[in-house]
Enzyme design. Structure first.
Site, PDB file in Angstrom:
ATOM      1  N   GLY A 103     -16.260  -5.824  -9.771  1.00 38.59           N
ATOM      2  CA  GLY A 103     -16.780  -4.551 -10.251  1.00 38.59           C
ATOM      3  C   GLY A 103     -18.293  -4.596 -10.403  1.00 38.59           C
ATOM      4  O   GLY A 103     -18.964  -5.562 -10.044  1.00 38.59           O
ATOM      5  N   LEU A 150     -20.388  -4.775 -13.082  1.00 38.20           N
ATOM      6  CA  LEU A 150     -20.931  -5.850 -13.909  1.00 38.20           C
ATOM      7  C   LEU A 150     -20.564  -7.211 -13.341  1.00 38.20           C
ATOM      8  O   LEU A 150     -21.401  -8.123 -13.315  1.00 38.20           O
ATOM      9  CB  LEU A 150     -20.424  -5.718 -15.340  1.00 38.20           C
ATOM     10  N   THR A 189     -11.742   2.053 -16.817  1.00 38.02           N
ATOM     11  CA  THR A 189     -12.946   2.783 -17.207  1.00 38.02           C
ATOM     12  C   THR A 189     -12.912   4.260 -16.829  1.00 38.02           C
ATOM     13  O   THR A 189     -13.926   4.949 -16.992  1.00 38.02           O
ATOM     14  CB  THR A 189     -14.189   2.143 -16.562  1.00 38.02           C
ATOM     15  N   ASP A 204     -19.751   1.706 -26.214  1.00 37.27           N
ATOM     16  CA  ASP A 204     -20.190   2.613 -27.268  1.00 37.27           C
ATOM     17  C   ASP A 204     -19.115   3.616 -27.666  1.00 37.27           C
ATOM     18  O   ASP A 204     -19.179   4.207 -28.747  1.00 37.27           O
ATOM     19  CB  ASP A 204     -21.437   3.370 -26.798  1.00 37.27           C
ATOM     20  N   TYR A 229      -9.824   6.472 -24.069  1.00 39.34           N
ATOM     21  CA  TYR A 229     -10.562   5.305 -23.583  1.00 39.34           C
ATOM     22  C   TYR A 229     -11.153   4.520 -24.753  1.00 39.34           C
ATOM     23  O   TYR A 229     -11.009   3.294 -24.842  1.00 39.34           O
ATOM     24  CB  TYR A 229     -11.672   5.759 -22.634  1.00 39.34           C
ATOM     25  N   LYS A 233     -10.246   0.649 -25.967  1.00 40.38           N
ATOM     26  CA  LYS A 233     -11.278  -0.389 -25.997  1.00 40.38           C
ATOM     27  C   LYS A 233     -11.413  -0.983 -27.396  1.00 40.38           C
ATOM     28  O   LYS A 233     -11.607  -2.202 -27.545  1.00 40.38           O
ATOM     29  CB  LYS A 233     -12.619   0.171 -25.511  1.00 40.38           C
ATOM     30  N   TRP A 245     -23.793   3.250 -20.916  1.00 40.09           N
ATOM     31  CA  TRP A 245     -24.521   3.931 -19.843  1.00 40.09           C
ATOM     32  C   TRP A 245     -24.943   2.950 -18.732  1.00 40.09           C
ATOM     33  O   TRP A 245     -26.094   2.909 -18.310  1.00 40.09           O
ATOM     34  CB  TRP A 245     -25.740   4.650 -20.407  1.00 40.09           C
TER      35      TRP A 245
END
Length: 296
Positions: free
Chosen positions: A11, A13, A70, A110, A133, A137, A158
Site C-alpha cells: 500500500g 505507506l 481504509t 485521526d 471506520y 480503528k 491526511w
C-alpha cells in the site's frame, strides 16, 4: 540494526516503509492478499518466520502494521469486514508478536477523535469516533495495547504518497479536467507525505529496539495545519496552476455516507518529547514530493 515486517506492505505507506528501511537491514512487506491479518494461523507463521530470519541475521525484529481497511464511506455499510481487518487482525498480530517477543508499531488515524476539538489533539485526549471506520480503528488500538505490552500506536492523518489513490492525485487530475473546483474549507487537518511518515516510523523502530521509548500512543503528521481547500490550492500552485481556481465550500455541499471530522489536527509534542524527529511542515513536504515526482 532493525528488521521490519510490514503487513500491508504494497500500500501507500508500506511502499515508502520499504524505501525507508536501511539498506543493511531486512524488510519483508507482504501485501494484504499475501498476509491476511484475519487468518490467525497465517499471522502466527509469518511473525515466527520473520523473527527467526531477523535474529539469524543478528538483526532486531519489529513489526510495523500498515494494513487497514481504509474505505471510509464503504465501512458505513460494511462495518463487520472493516472490524475484522482494523480490529481483529491487529489483535491477532499483537498476540503473535507477544509470543515471539517482537515489538509492534500499529498505525492508526485521526478518525478515532470526534473532530470537534479547538486545539491539536494530544495522544491521551478522550476519543469518540463518529464513523464506522473510526470505531474499528479505535477497537484495533485497544486490542493491540491490551494484548502486548511492547506495542506502540502511531496516529496519523491526511496521508498522500506515490502508491494508491489519494487527495493529491485526485486534485491533480481534476485540475486538468475542470476550469474551477469547489473544495470544502471547514475541515482542518495536517497533510502528511507518506515518505516522511515512513521515515519517522523507521526512526521509532530503531529507538524501540534500543529500549529508548516506552510503549504508548504517539501522533505523527506533517507540521502545521490547513483546510482541504487550502491543501488543494497548494497542490494547484505546485502544478503551476492558478490557486484561485479552487473555490471554498462547506461540508454540507458534499454530503458523504461517513461523517468527516471538522478538526483533525494532531499534536506532535509527545513525538518530539520522545526524541523523535518532527515531520517537516506540510507545505515543505508537498514541494519535496512534487520535486521528487512522487506525486501526482
Amino acid at each position: 540494526m532493525v528488521a521490519l515486517l510490514v503487513p500491508g506492505g504494497r500500500g501507500q505507506l508500506g511502499h515508502d516503509l520499504v524505501a525507508s528501511t536501511p539498506t543493511d537491514g531486512l524488510v519483508h512487506a507482504p501485501s494484504s492478499s499475501e498476509l491476511d491479518l484475519t487468518d490467525a494461523d497465517a499471522v502466527v507463521d509469518a511473525v515466527a518466520a520473520f523473527a527467526s530470519s531477523a535474529r539469524d541475521s543478528e538483526l532486531k525484529p519489529v513489526v510495523v502494521n500498515a494494513a487497514a481497511y481504509t474505505a471510509v464511506d464503504a465501512a458505513e455499510t460494511d462495518e463487520d469486514r472493516a472490524f475484522a481487518v482494523n480490529a481483529v487482525g491487529p489483535g491477532l498480530l499483537a498476540s503473535a508478536c507477544r509470543e515471539h517477543n517482537v515489538p509492534l508499531i500499529h498505525v492508526s488515524t485521526d478518525y478515532v477523535f470526534p473532530g470537534d476539538g479547538q486545539r491539536p489533539y494530544e495522544p491521551d485526549d478522550p476519543t469518540g469516533p463518529r464513523s464506522a471506520y473510526g470505531r474499528t480503528k479505535l477497537a484495533g488500538e485497544q486490542r493491540v495495547l491490551q494484548t502486548w505490552e511492547r506495542s506502540w500506536v502511531v496516529r496519523t492523518a491526511w496521508v498522500y504518497g506515490a502508491g494508491g489513490p489519494n487527495f493529491v492525485k485526485t486534485i491533480a487530475r481534476l485540475e486538468g479536467e475542470r476550469d474551477t473546483l469547489s473544495v470544502v474549507d471547514d475541515q482542518r487537518g495536517s497533510p502528511t507525505w507518506s515518505l516522511d511518515l515512513a521515515s519517522g516510523l523507521v526512526e521509532l523502530a530503531e529507538l524501540v529496539v534500543r529500549g529508548g521509548e516506552p510503549a504508548r500512543v504517539l501522533h505523527a503528521t506533517g507540521g502545521g495545519e490547513t483546510t482541504w481547500c487550502g491543501f488543494a490550492r497548494a497542490i494547484f500552485a505546485e502544478l503551476g496552476a492558478d490557486p484561485e481556481r479552487v473555490k471554498p465550500c462547506g461540508t454540507e455541499d458534499f454530503p458523504r455516507p461517513a461523517p468527516r471530522p471538522a478538526y483533525s489536527v494532531l499534536s506532535g509534542q509527545a513525538w518530539a518529547a520522545a526524541g523523535l524527529t518532527p515531520l517537516r511542515p506540510w507545505q515543505e513536504a508537498l514541494r519535496a514530493a512534487f520535486a521528487a515526482k512522487a506525486v501526482p
